[in-house]
Design a protein around this motif. Structure first.
Motif, PDB file in Angstrom:
ATOM      1  N   VAL A   1      -4.119   4.523  10.353  1.00  0.00           N
ATOM      2  CA  VAL A   1      -5.414   4.727   9.797  1.00  0.00           C
ATOM      3  C   VAL A   1      -5.727   6.045   9.825  1.00  0.00           C
TER       4      VAL A   1
ATOM      5  N   SER B   1      -5.772   3.109  -1.614  1.00  0.00           N
ATOM      6  CA  SER B   1      -6.430   3.425  -0.218  1.00  0.00           C
ATOM      7  C   SER B   1      -6.366   4.932  -0.026  1.00  0.00           C
TER       8      SER B   1
ATOM      9  N   SER C   1      -0.504  -4.477   6.757  1.00  0.00           N
ATOM     10  CA  SER C   1      -1.778  -3.774   6.658  1.00  0.00           C
ATOM     11  C   SER C   1      -2.806  -4.640   5.952  1.00  0.00           C
TER      12      SER C   1
ATOM     13  N   ASP D   1       0.838  -1.159  -0.034  1.00  0.00           N
ATOM     14  CA  ASP D   1      -0.057  -0.076  -0.037  1.00  0.00           C
ATOM     15  C   ASP D   1       0.882   1.232  -0.133  1.00  0.00           C
TER      16      ASP D   1
ATOM     17  N   HIS E   1       0.592   4.509   2.413  1.00  0.00           N
ATOM     18  CA  HIS E   1       0.171   4.056   3.809  1.00  0.00           C
ATOM     19  C   HIS E   1       0.982   5.152   4.587  1.00  0.00           C
TER      20      HIS E   1
ATOM     21  N   ARG F   1      -6.362   0.580   6.397  1.00  0.00           N
ATOM     22  CA  ARG F   1      -4.842   0.245   6.657  1.00  0.00           C
ATOM     23  C   ARG F   1      -4.295  -0.234   8.073  1.00  0.00           C
TER      24      ARG F   1
ATOM     25  N   THR G   1      -5.127  -3.561   4.130  1.00  0.00           N
ATOM     26  CA  THR G   1      -5.417  -3.429   2.675  1.00  0.00           C
ATOM     27  C   THR G   1      -4.432  -4.423   1.881  1.00  0.00           C
ATOM     28  N   GLU G   2      -3.198  -4.458   2.413  1.00  0.00           N
ATOM     29  CA  GLU G   2      -2.224  -5.252   1.533  1.00  0.00           C
ATOM     30  C   GLU G   2      -2.646  -6.871   1.730  1.00  0.00           C
TER      31      GLU G   2
ATOM     32  N   ASP H   1      -8.208   6.099   6.417  1.00  0.00           N
ATOM     33  CA  ASP H   1      -8.592   4.896   5.678  1.00  0.00           C
ATOM     34  C   ASP H   1      -8.322   3.674   6.971  1.00  0.00           C
TER      35      ASP H   1
ATOM     36  N   ASN I   1       3.410  -3.819   4.818  1.00  0.00           N
ATOM     37  CA  ASN I   1       3.408  -2.806   5.951  1.00  0.00           C
ATOM     38  C   ASN I   1       2.284  -3.426   7.215  1.00  0.00           C
TER      39      ASN I   1
END
Length: 594
Positions: A306, A222, A202, A139, A142, A357, A204-205, A354, A200
């Motif tokens: 986030v 993101s 994260s 991401d 991030h 994250r 998202t990832e 977000d 990360n």
């Protein structure tokens, strides 16, 4: 051409057989599927059946169904680095364009056993699989990323980082296109990814990784769903600004201006998912924020991840101090990093917050793998099981073939730092597993290499438990005659090391380069019995399916995957030795039969 032995094929797994595997017949709390002598081999599943909630069938036993053996394939080189590898075009200077280069030959390595003539006519295949490692799905926007360290170290930020998803999907496409194992013609049985699947830690990832592997649509963005908000749109000369006319540091080295690049980089990508069953091994970037901080429970870093602020530049002296603390592990819980962020609150830029994250916990990592939405071709959990969830472990074992098992280790140190180790409980579990399966050959998988397991930070959840390094793992593996290989990653470099033990006890350690740094490779590994008192392990490297040559006007998914490779080749400060020597690439590794 070698003969293909029958290997354990797989039953369809639904909730009933999954519960039988993970509950009724588990070897221990750390195990994925049972490997009792009378238990079936569960190497994969193609089932997509809805799962039931009932526990009534935990004693049910599944059986392996053996379809007719597939017709033997013939050895081939097409689509592998035996045929061709990406290489700079002749005469290119500055920013170098890639094209088709000469392939790498196969090297015979006989340090552990002499290769006997006629073995190609005698050999039979035990198993064949693909190793992916260090995908580093990033991401790139991030807030916790450390791009500003590039002010002191050019390699601390990579121009290709916005394209990791497109690059990983292209690697999946390459694996799907392989016509079986290149040397023996055996069908490929599974894919194993040996950690740093994310970058990360994260959510998202993690979502992107699971969709890349099992199939789905991914939007590698993101924060603001309409715009990219990272350092490549910052106007800072430290970073390549692909859309802007600004003569940044990378453009001064010949990097192109590519209007529309950032819009294309965050556009939806579609992954077909692997056609083969796949298994997962955890790496330090999957377990720790930024791959190095054991900061579980640190609300400041979680809130920052986030939140709506991002640091994009830092004075040189502070870059040096932060980089040193990361390298020497002097701040494993991230205290130095947290204090630095607090001190630069006024220098931060606003970005869109977000919640996706947020860092994921080990339990969330396991649940995501067990989610039926990410099963793809299986197996359910991709090696991990409900037993792992209950015990809080991320190591397991699985049946590869009738007489071959795989063991996936968790070499991350929850106490922090990017180097690895394992606790006493896992080391003893490994020893028991090897002993209880002495009649099977063993392939061990981990993220860290033997040389990078020197971290002795205590596990916060088990502060009194001793941590053990790579030298102890090597000694243990070398004490069992059935261990053939230890397959890993982490260093982003191809390296193959022979480990000799007493008598016939020896094994090969196979480390494969990453898919985020050039040369962006994966590896096919074939295990064969030469029927002369020796075994051979064949290793063959493959690139992604993206063409070697790029077209700057092509910002399609395939075009971006090709650009991902070329940018990584040209990345300022990138190491040029990651492909390793010829003996670390395409090989035949000979072993005495234990």
């Amino acid at each position: 051409m070698s003969r293909i032995r029958s290997v354990a094929t797989v039953p369809a797994l639904n909730r009933r057989t999954l519960l039988a595997a993970t509950g009724a017949v588990s070897l221990s709390a750390g195990v994925g599927f049972a490997l009792r002598p009378d238990a079936p081999a569960h190497a994969a599943t193609t089932s997509q059946e809805p799962v039931a909630d009932s526990l009534a069938h935990t004693g049910a036993r599944s059986t392996a169904v053996r379809p007719p053996a597939p017709a033997a394939l013939v050895p081939y080189t097409r689509g592998t680095t035996l045929q061709s590898v990406a290489a700079p075009r002749s005469g290119s200077t500055g920013y170098r364009r890639l094209g088709d280069g000469r392939g790498w030959t196969r090297i015979l390595r006989d340090e552990l056993a002499a290769a006997k003539s006629g073995r190609a006519d005698r050999r039979t295949t035990l198993a064949a699989f693909v190793q992916l490692t260090d995908l580093h799905l990033i991401d790139a926007q991030h807030p916790l990323r450390l791009e500003y360290l590039r002010a002191r170290n050019k390699s601390a930020w990579r121009p290709q980082e916005t394209l990791t998803v497109a690059g990983a999907v292209s690697l999946v496409e390459r694996v799907n296109s392989l016509r079986g194992a290149p040397v023996t013609g055996s069908p490929l049985h599974f894919v194993m990814t040996t950690g740093d699947n994310t970058d990360n830690n994260s959510k998202t990832e993690l979502d992107w990784f699971l969709k890349v592997m099992s199939g789905g649509r991914i939007t590698p963005n993101s924060g603001d769903p309409r715009h990219y908000e990272g350092v490549q749109a910052s106007g800072l000369k430290t970073y390549w600004q692909p859309d802007a006319a600004l003569r940044d540091a990378d453009k001064q080295l010949g990097f192109p201006r590519l209007p529309g690049f950032l819009e294309a980089a965050i556009r939806e990508v579609r992954s077909p998912g692997l056609k083969l069953p796949w298994y997962s091994t955890v790496g330090n970037h999957d377990a720790l924020p930024l791959g190095c901080y054991g900061s579980r429970g640190d609300s400041y870093l979680t809130d920052f991840a986030v939140g709506g602020k991002k640091l994009m530049s830092l004075p040189d002296a502070e870059c040096t101090a932060l980089a040193k603390s990361i390298k020497d592990g002097s701040s494993p819980k991230g205290t130095v990093f947290r204090d630095l962020l607090k001190s630069h609150a006024r220098q931060m830029r606003s970005v869109t917050p977000d919640e996706n994250r947020a860092p994921f916990t080990p339990a969330e990592y396991l649940r995501a793998h067990l989610d039926p939405a990410h099963t793809g071709p299986g197996p359910i959990g991709h090696g991990y099981s409900s037993a792992n969830l209950a015990a809080g472990t991320q190591y397991y074992t699985f049946r590869i073939a009738e007489d071959v098992i795989g063991v996936s280790l968790d070499t991350t140190d929850p106490g922090g730092h990017y180097e690895g180790s394992i606790g006493t409980a896992q080391l003893r579990w490994l020893e028991r597993t090897l002993r209880e399966n002495k009649d099977s050959y063993v392939v061990v998988f981990s993220h860290h290499t033997s040389k990078t397991m020197r971290n002795r930070h205590a596990d916060p959840a088990h502060p009194a438990e001793k941590r053990h390094g790579g030298d102890e793992v090597v000694a243990l593996l070398a004490s069992f005659a059935n261990v053939l290989a230890w397959v890993n990653g982490h260093t982003h470099k191809n390296e193959i090391i022979p480990h000799a033990g007493p008598g016939n006890r020896s094994f090969w350690e196979i480390c494969t380069a990453s898919h985020v740094d050039f040369p962006q490779l994966a590896r096919v590994i074939e295990l064969v019995d030469n029927k002369d008192g020796t075994l051979s392990l064949f290793t063959t490297l493959v690139e992604s399916a993206a063409p070697h040559a790029t077209d700057f006007s092509d910002l399609s998914q395939t075009g971006l995957a090709a650009l991902y490779r070329e940018l990584s080749f040209n990345a300022p400060g990138a190491r040029t030795d990651l492909s390793g020597a010829s003996r670390d690439r395409n090989t035949e590794l000979v072993l005495k039969k234990g």
